[in-house]
Design a protein around this motif. Structure first.
Motif, PDB file in Angstrom:
ATOM      1  N   THR A   6       0.930  -1.270   0.078  1.00 43.87           N
ATOM      2  CA  THR A   6      -0.186   0.081   0.046  1.00 43.87           C
ATOM      3  C   THR A   6       0.854   1.165   0.299  1.00 43.87           C
ATOM      4  O   THR A   6       0.339   2.308  -0.415  1.00 43.87           O
ATOM      5  CB  THR A   6      -0.909   0.109   1.293  1.00 43.87           C
ATOM      6  OG1 THR A   6      -0.498   0.055   2.289  1.00 43.87           O
ATOM      7  CG2 THR A   6      -2.027  -0.942   1.046  1.00 43.87           C
ATOM      8  N   SER A  10       1.009   4.339  -2.782  1.00 46.71           N
ATOM      9  CA  SER A  10       0.887   5.846  -2.656  1.00 46.71           C
ATOM     10  C   SER A  10       1.727   6.774  -3.260  1.00 46.71           C
ATOM     11  O   SER A  10       1.468   7.876  -3.573  1.00 46.71           O
ATOM     12  CB  SER A  10       1.063   6.221  -1.122  1.00 46.71           C
ATOM     13  OG  SER A  10       2.404   5.894  -0.723  1.00 46.71           O
ATOM     14  N   VAL A  19      -7.914   6.984  -6.568  1.00 45.86           N
ATOM     15  CA  VAL A  19      -8.593   7.160  -5.189  1.00 45.86           C
ATOM     16  C   VAL A  19      -9.506   8.793  -5.333  1.00 45.86           C
ATOM     17  O   VAL A  19     -10.442   8.749  -4.896  1.00 45.86           O
ATOM     18  CB  VAL A  19      -7.527   7.214  -4.287  1.00 45.86           C
ATOM     19  CG1 VAL A  19      -8.085   7.785  -2.890  1.00 45.86           C
ATOM     20  CG2 VAL A  19      -7.133   5.844  -4.126  1.00 45.86           C
ATOM     21  N   GLN A  23     -13.207   9.500  -4.754  1.00 44.89           N
ATOM     22  CA  GLN A  23     -13.649  10.473  -3.714  1.00 44.89           C
ATOM     23  C   GLN A  23     -14.665  11.790  -4.320  1.00 44.89           C
ATOM     24  O   GLN A  23     -15.468  12.051  -3.626  1.00 44.89           O
ATOM     25  CB  GLN A  23     -12.397  11.150  -2.856  1.00 44.89           C
ATOM     26  CG  GLN A  23     -11.697  10.268  -2.160  1.00 44.89           C
ATOM     27  CD  GLN A  23     -10.371  10.794  -1.798  1.00 44.89           C
ATOM     28  OE1 GLN A  23      -9.923  11.613  -2.508  1.00 44.89           O
ATOM     29  NE2 GLN A  23      -9.905  10.318  -0.632  1.00 44.89           N
ATOM     30  N   THR A  78      -7.744  -1.607   1.670  1.00 47.08           N
ATOM     31  CA  THR A  78      -7.303  -0.248   1.966  1.00 47.08           C
ATOM     32  C   THR A  78      -8.182   0.832   1.057  1.00 47.08           C
ATOM     33  O   THR A  78      -8.477   1.817   1.745  1.00 47.08           O
ATOM     34  CB  THR A  78      -6.092  -0.184   1.590  1.00 47.08           C
ATOM     35  OG1 THR A  78      -5.192  -1.011   2.450  1.00 47.08           O
ATOM     36  CG2 THR A  78      -5.529   1.445   2.156  1.00 47.08           C
ATOM     37  N   GLN A  81     -11.620   1.226   2.861  1.00 48.88           N
ATOM     38  CA  GLN A  81     -11.617   2.088   3.976  1.00 48.88           C
ATOM     39  C   GLN A  81     -11.673   3.521   3.606  1.00 48.88           C
ATOM     40  O   GLN A  81     -12.180   4.274   4.087  1.00 48.88           O
ATOM     41  CB  GLN A  81     -10.260   1.836   4.646  1.00 48.88           C
ATOM     42  CG  GLN A  81     -10.340   0.392   5.667  1.00 48.88           C
ATOM     43  CD  GLN A  81      -9.192   0.189   6.269  1.00 48.88           C
ATOM     44  OE1 GLN A  81      -8.113   0.540   6.116  1.00 48.88           O
ATOM     45  NE2 GLN A  81      -9.328  -0.922   7.254  1.00 48.88           N
ATOM     46  N   ILE A  82     -10.638   3.758   2.671  1.00 50.46           N
ATOM     47  CA  ILE A  82     -10.631   5.240   2.066  1.00 50.46           C
ATOM     48  C   ILE A  82     -11.945   5.960   1.711  1.00 50.46           C
ATOM     49  O   ILE A  82     -12.276   6.748   1.903  1.00 50.46           O
ATOM     50  CB  ILE A  82      -9.470   5.494   1.140  1.00 50.46           C
ATOM     51  CG1 ILE A  82      -8.111   4.950   1.542  1.00 50.46           C
ATOM     52  CG2 ILE A  82      -9.501   6.655   0.167  1.00 50.46           C
ATOM     53  CD1 ILE A  82      -7.046   5.000   0.359  1.00 50.46           C
ATOM     54  N   ARG A  85     -14.261   6.153   4.471  1.00 56.25           N
ATOM     55  CA  ARG A  85     -14.039   7.638   5.170  1.00 56.25           C
ATOM     56  C   ARG A  85     -14.798   8.650   4.619  1.00 56.25           C
ATOM     57  O   ARG A  85     -15.018   9.565   5.170  1.00 56.25           O
ATOM     58  CB  ARG A  85     -12.485   7.698   5.300  1.00 56.25           C
ATOM     59  CG  ARG A  85     -11.888   7.749   6.756  1.00 56.25           C
ATOM     60  CD  ARG A  85     -10.539   7.906   6.395  1.00 56.25           C
ATOM     61  NE  ARG A  85      -9.907   7.547   5.455  1.00 56.25           N
ATOM     62  CZ  ARG A  85      -8.682   6.975   5.410  1.00 56.25           C
ATOM     63  NH1 ARG A  85      -8.082   6.402   6.580  1.00 56.25           N
ATOM     64  NH2 ARG A  85      -8.098   6.785   4.487  1.00 56.25           N
ATOM     65  N   GLU A  86     -14.472   8.642   3.104  1.00 51.40           N
ATOM     66  CA  GLU A  86     -15.148   9.646   2.423  1.00 51.40           C
ATOM     67  C   GLU A  86     -16.558   9.873   2.440  1.00 51.40           C
ATOM     68  O   GLU A  86     -17.011  10.995   2.482  1.00 51.40           O
ATOM     69  CB  GLU A  86     -14.661   9.572   0.956  1.00 51.40           C
ATOM     70  CG  GLU A  86     -13.314   9.973   0.837  1.00 51.40           C
ATOM     71  CD  GLU A  86     -12.642  11.268   1.289  1.00 51.40           C
ATOM     72  OE1 GLU A  86     -13.238  12.136   1.083  1.00 51.40           O
ATOM     73  OE2 GLU A  86     -11.627  11.119   2.127  1.00 51.40           O
TER      74      GLU A  86
END
Length: 88
Positions: A6, A10, A19, A23, A78, A81-82, A85-86
Motif C-alpha cells: 500500500t 501511494s 482514489v 472521492q 485499503t 476504507q478510504i 471514510r469519504e
C-alpha cells in the motif's frame, strides 16, 4: 494497513488519481465499491476482464496497473476504507 504494497501504491500517481476520482465522483465510487465488495475470486475475475478490455482499448498502462492493484485483497480493503471514510 500501511504495508509495503500500500505504501508503494501511494507513490503511484495514477493510483492516487483513482482514489481521488472515487472521492469526487459518486458514480465511480459506487461502481468500484460494488466490485470491491465482491468475494475475492469474483472481484479478481471482474477486474481481470476490466483490465483486459482496457489493454485492448490501449488505455494508459499506469491506469491499468492501478486497477490491477485492486486484485490484491489488502489493497482492495485499503481502498474500501478510504472510500468509506469519504462517505462519512
Amino acid at each position: 494497513m500501511n504495508t509495503h504494497k500500500t505504501k508503494a501504491l501511494s507513490d503511484n500517481e495514477t493510483f492516487v488519481q483513482l482514489v481521488r476520482l472515487c472521492q469526487d465522483d459518486k458514480e465511480s465510487r459506487a461502481t468500484l465499491s460494488k466490485i470491491l465488495l465482491l468475494p475475492e475470486f469474483q472481484r479478481n475475475s471482474v477486474l481481470g476482464t476490466m483490465t483486459h478490455k482496457m489493454k485492448l482499448e490501449k488505455a494508459p498502462a499506469e491506469l491499468v496497473m492501478a486497477i490491477e492493484a485492486l486484485r490484491d485483497s489488502e489493497v482492495a480493503a485499503t481502498m474500501m476504507q478510504i472510500m468509506k471514510r469519504e462517505e462519512g
